[in-house]
Write a protein that holds these residues in place. Sequence first.
Motif, PDB file in Angstrom:
ATOM      1  N   ASN A 137      55.413  84.086   5.217  1.00 45.85           N
ATOM      2  CA  ASN A 137      55.273  82.751   4.199  1.00 45.85           C
ATOM      3  C   ASN A 137      53.832  82.648   3.780  1.00 45.85           C
ATOM      4  O   ASN A 137      53.086  81.667   4.579  1.00 45.85           O
ATOM      5  CB  ASN A 137      55.932  81.418   4.694  1.00 45.85           C
ATOM      6  N   THR A 159      60.043  70.652   5.612  1.00 42.26           N
ATOM      7  CA  THR A 159      58.916  71.181   6.389  1.00 42.26           C
ATOM      8  C   THR A 159      57.606  70.503   6.113  1.00 42.26           C
ATOM      9  O   THR A 159      56.787  70.460   6.988  1.00 42.26           O
ATOM     10  CB  THR A 159      58.779  72.639   6.137  1.00 42.26           C
ATOM     11  N   HIS A 160      57.451  69.891   4.690  1.00 38.61           N
ATOM     12  CA  HIS A 160      56.274  69.139   4.504  1.00 38.61           C
ATOM     13  C   HIS A 160      56.035  68.123   5.425  1.00 38.61           C
ATOM     14  O   HIS A 160      54.882  67.463   5.504  1.00 38.61           O
ATOM     15  CB  HIS A 160      56.347  68.648   3.132  1.00 38.61           C
ATOM     16  N   ARG A 204      52.833  77.287   1.705  1.00 34.08           N
ATOM     17  CA  ARG A 204      53.818  76.076   2.062  1.00 34.08           C
ATOM     18  C   ARG A 204      53.872  75.211   0.904  1.00 34.08           C
ATOM     19  O   ARG A 204      52.798  75.222   0.328  1.00 34.08           O
ATOM     20  CB  ARG A 204      53.158  75.358   3.424  1.00 34.08           C
ATOM     21  N   ASN A 231      61.255  80.829   2.821  1.00 33.69           N
ATOM     22  CA  ASN A 231      60.906  79.525   2.890  1.00 33.69           C
ATOM     23  C   ASN A 231      60.604  78.982   1.568  1.00 33.69           C
ATOM     24  O   ASN A 231      61.520  78.181   0.843  1.00 33.69           O
ATOM     25  CB  ASN A 231      59.915  79.623   3.991  1.00 33.69           C
TER      26      ASN A 231
END
Length: 357
Positions: A73, A90-91, A76, A135
């Motif tokens: 990944n 995921t943040h 992000r 992701n």
Amino acid sequence: MFSSKAKGRGATINTPSGRFNLPGREADGDWLDAREAIDGAPHPIRTQVTIERPKTILSRNRSPDVPFDRSINAYRGCEHGCIYCFARPTHAFHDLSPGLDFETKLFAKPDAPRLLREALSKPGYRASPIAMGTNTDPYQPIESRYRITRDCIAILAETRHPLTITTKSDRVVRDIDLLADMAKDKLAAVAISVTSLDPKVHRTLEPRAPSARKRLAAITALSEAGIPTYASMSPIVPAITDHEIERLVEAVAEAGAKAAFFIPLRLPHEIAPLFLAWLDAYYPDRAGKVMNIVRSIRNGRDNDPNFFSRMRGYGPWAELIQTRFAKACRKHGLNQERIALRSDLFRPPAGPQGELF
């Protein structure tokens, strides 16, 4: 909580996550992005990119219902802003909201190519397909600036390492030179996500992703270059995109896709309230119907986290979607052969001495 139909953004709210018991954040009065402009319109929200310096870049996966065990990944967060994106939660690991923060406060990993080369050089490393785009999208807009995805692909091409890519961006065609070379040795396959052909749906569902027209053109370009190309119709959103199943299958087949797959809408963790707020903002006339079908598919809940069933769903609605999809694929000749990648051609990266010769 900041709530707004921010132009060009997916989430309508920016609620901080409460999963990790982090202290609440309050606006300090100077954050212009959370204020209304004088004329009443939301102030434009700027995209910010933070450089991240991880120690490793290969993520290992042990989930029994996904077809890969390692992934990369490069970023992000994702500026495409797809409201359904299962990576949004995921943040919260960064004390950021899975809402608007996820699509406006991004992280880039420019050390990824170096870390990848180091990982592939380790004694005992065994090659198996590396997945990119599992992701967040490896070809979101900031890839044009950072080129992290391309640099990683170049290393995989050099070492003859197998690779799969999932994206909803036509930017992938910029790397056809590398991918076509790998595909000749059965080292690369690409899945293009196409969820709706309706511009009105696309405008709010995936506000900063390329149009369906561009994605279909990417399928054609990849296929014509000899790169095995899938079409992903994930997620299928009940009462919003499910009526397009047959048209979508026909369109991707005509574009040149060899195979197709789908996943019914999933709403893990913070995605459920984000999606509910999105429904209230853009589809208030059918919000109840949408969620009733979702809960029917998910065994009475907003989300089913269990392996295997999370990818298929339960009950009559899930079975109907599966039947329609399978019938359409048979009609248009999709999923007739399995696309298998080779791992036996891998050669470790050349060391400092090897690079001299």
